[in-house]
Design an enzyme around this catalytic site. Structure first.
Site, mmCIF file in Angstrom:
data_model
loop_
_atom_site.group_PDB
_atom_site.id
_atom_site.type_symbol
_atom_site.label_atom_id
_atom_site.label_comp_id
_atom_site.label_asym_id
_atom_site.label_seq_id
_atom_site.Cartn_x
_atom_site.Cartn_y
_atom_site.Cartn_z
ATOM 1 N N GLU A 344 0.801 -1.233 0.000
ATOM 2 C CA GLU A 344 0.000 0.000 0.000
ATOM 3 C C GLU A 344 0.837 1.288 0.000
ATOM 4 O O GLU A 344 0.540 2.219 0.741
ATOM 5 C CB GLU A 344 -0.927 0.020 1.226
ATOM 6 C CG GLU A 344 -1.940 -1.090 1.212
ATOM 7 C CD GLU A 344 -2.782 -1.145 2.483
ATOM 8 O OE1 GLU A 344 -3.984 -1.387 2.368
ATOM 9 O OE2 GLU A 344 -2.234 -0.963 3.587
HETATM 10 C C1 TNX Z 1 -4.458 -4.022 4.908
HETATM 11 S S1 TNX Z 1 -2.669 -6.209 4.261
HETATM 12 C C2 TNX Z 1 -3.182 -3.725 5.336
HETATM 13 C C3 TNX Z 1 -2.956 -3.275 6.715
HETATM 14 C C4 TNX Z 1 -4.247 -3.057 7.455
HETATM 15 C C5 TNX Z 1 -5.204 -4.173 7.139
HETATM 16 C C6 TNX Z 1 -6.480 -4.104 7.898
HETATM 17 C C7 TNX Z 1 -1.687 -5.186 4.193
HETATM 18 C C8 TNX Z 1 -0.484 -5.702 3.664
HETATM 19 N N1 TNX Z 1 -2.035 -3.965 4.597
HETATM 20 O O1 TNX Z 1 -2.177 -2.120 6.738
HETATM 21 O O2 TNX Z 1 -3.980 -3.017 8.814
HETATM 22 O O3 TNX Z 1 -5.485 -4.171 5.775
HETATM 23 O O4 TNX Z 1 -7.270 -5.230 7.674
#
Ligand code: TNX
Length: 530
Positions: A344
């Protein structure tokens, strides 16, 4: 010496046998397996590869010894761990003895001699008759997993820490068992909310009861930096000073972290430390403004948004920072992996992201470690040394696989145990799915993704993100009982798994979870036996 027995069931005439053995002691007692012991034998989680009962009873007594093969490396420590687990409730001393010769009756015997290749590095074979419980494994890890099975073969009250009344009967039979996948993990996000050393130790104890062997610690994110870095002290001091909701946060000193690593390794658990880069980095940007694209420190962040922060790429200081952090982490990490996050990074330009990850890969390699990243790292130049952790995109996971990277499966719709069970669950999120206990169990890692061959799949890992999770009770509620099923998905071959069979075994674990003090979710899908 055998004791005076009450029931005599000798194959030939009792009086004749009595005459023959009179000088040695008495004829052998034979006690059929009780319904309780039979149920425990059938209810092991993860389900063993094979378990064949033989209908009799082996009983732990005050004089039962734990004997280890003196040539078996690490067996004595496992035996002591076993004594520590079953000693308090039984009230028996379980002196641990080493031998290279005959093993007496009334013994639990652990050896690494005589196992076959099929058991692998982590498998074990338990043979239980009326006199002895014998374990053969190829390594101390296999012996350790046999101990987790032995715990489950004993009455649930063995998990208590004050003396309970017996009997301590175990069904006789043979269990042969070995894992399908070598990576059986859980991830704990200690950044969004901080959890101290005692909580992490308890978490390790809980996951090892189901033969998991990896604990991935998500040590940094926008909301908090949780590991002391001596060359950049403000990361922990300032970056660790808060958490989601504005509480006081916290961090592990390097000594505390080393203690976690030691505790884990004594339980055959690899700690995988993650520093999330180049996004999810606000806690560092708030601590050292020179890492921020505008050169000024940001404010600490206590909300739950994702994808808004990035390291700057235009100055070497960012790479010096990553190099220092990875060097210190590598020194604290006896096992092969460092996790660089990589998910992300929405405000990092794509070409910058690729350049970042390629540099991170070099840095991790220069410290003698292998890089793991969330599957988003598939966009960079991966090689067969790299590991990509799948969470939401089949396309990225198969791209990583096509570059030769190994894959860990953490599909958000199945094993993100921060997801709510259903729309009435008070904790957790539901952006990926509602995940009931059957959803977390009823899937197959081998066929879950297209374009990822079985031989590239290291295994399965279940993440617990903690935006909404603030206490150990909250952790346990989200983790149990989904984690027990995910542990079985990772350990037990698909041919031995099935929800209808599993839910009954899980129901039979209610009392054990209760006596372990686990705050579990009582799913309406499971026939709980209390
Ligand atoms: C996605 S999965 C994220 C996290 C969040 C989570 C909450 C991922 C690699 N990143 O930063 O905490 O969703 O469900």
């Amino acid at each position: 010496m055998k004791k005076v027995r009450t029931t005599f069931t000798c194959a030939i005439g009792t009086s004749l046998v009595f005459l023959i053995v009179a000088g040695l002691g008495s004829c052998k007692q034979s006690k059929p397996t009780s319904p309780e012991a039979a149920l425990l034998f059938e209810s092991v989680i993860p389900r063993p590869v094979s378990a064949t009962p033989t209908g009799k009873t082996f009983s732990l007594k005050n004089e039962t010894k734990i004997i280890v093969d003196a040539t078996a490396v690490g067996a004595k420590e496992v035996a002591q761990y076993l004594a520590g687990r079953i000693g308090p409730a039984t009230g028996f001393l379980f002196s641990v003895e080493e031998t290279t010769g005959e093993v007496p009756d009334d013994a639990i015997y652990l050896t690494t001699t005589g196992g076959n290749a099929e058991l692998g590095e982590e498998g074990y074979e338990i043979t239980i008759d009326e006199d002895q419980l014998k374990v053969i494994a190829n390594s101390a890890a296999g012996l350790f997993y046999s101990v987790q099975t032995i715990r489950q073969l004993l009455p649930e009250k063995v998990e208590l820490t004050d003396v309970q009344e017996g009997p301590w009967d175990i069904a006789t039979g043979t269990i042969r068992d070995y894992p399908e996948f070598g990576w059986r993990g859980s991830m704990l996000d200690v950044s969004r909310h901080f959890f101290g050393v005692d909580d992490v130790r308890r978490y390790i104890d809980l996951i090892t009861a189901y033969k998991m062997n990896v604990l991935h610690l998500h040590l940094s994110d926008d909301q908090g930096w949780r590991i002391e870095i001596k060359s950049w002290p403000n990361l922990a001091i300032h970056g660790g000073s808060t958490q989601v909701g504005g509480g006081k946060g916290g961090y592990y000193t390097q000594e505390q972290y080393a203690d976690i690593v030691r505790y884990a390794s004594e339980r055959f658990v690899t700690i995988v430390p993650e520093i999330d880069l180049p996004g999810h980095i606000n806690a560092a940007l708030a601590s050292y403004g020179e890492l921020n694209p505008d050169g000024k420190p940001t404010e600490l962040y206590t909300g739950t948004d994702v994808g808004f922060s990035t390291l700057r790429i235009d100055r070497e200081v960012s790479f010096e920072f990553v190099d220092d952090v990875m060097r210190e982490l590598a020194a604290l990490t006896p096992t092969p992996y460092l996790h660089i996050g990589g998910d992300e990074a929405h405000v990092t330009k794509k070409e910058d992201y690729i350049a970042f990850v390629n540099r991170f890969a070099e840095i991790v390699k220069s410290h003698g470690k292998r890089m793991i990243g969330w599957e988003d790292i598939a966009q960079a130049d991966l090689d067969s040394n790299a590991v990509a952790q799948h969470w939401h995109s089949n396309e990225l996971a198969s791209e990583a696989a096509s570059k030769g990277a190994k894959i860990i499966l953490s599909p958000a719709t199945r094993v993100y145990i921060d997801m709510q069970y259903d729309s009435t669950t008070k904790l957790g999120l539901h952006w990926a799915a509602y995940i009931e206990v059957d959803d977390a169990y009823d899937w197959n890692p081998e066929t879950h993704l297209e374009g990822v061959p079985r031989d590239l799949i290291l295994g399965v890992e279940t993440p617990l993100w903690t935006e909404t999770i603030t206490t150990m009770d909250d952790i346990e509620y989200m983790v149990f009982p989904r984690l027990t099923g995910i542990a079985e998905v990772a350990w037990t071959p698909a041919s031995q798994r099935g929800w209808d069979n599993y839910k009954v075994r899980l129901g039979n674990h209610a009392k054990r979870m209760q006596l372990l003090g686990i705050n579990y979710y009582e799913s309406p899908l499971v026939p709980w036996v209390k």
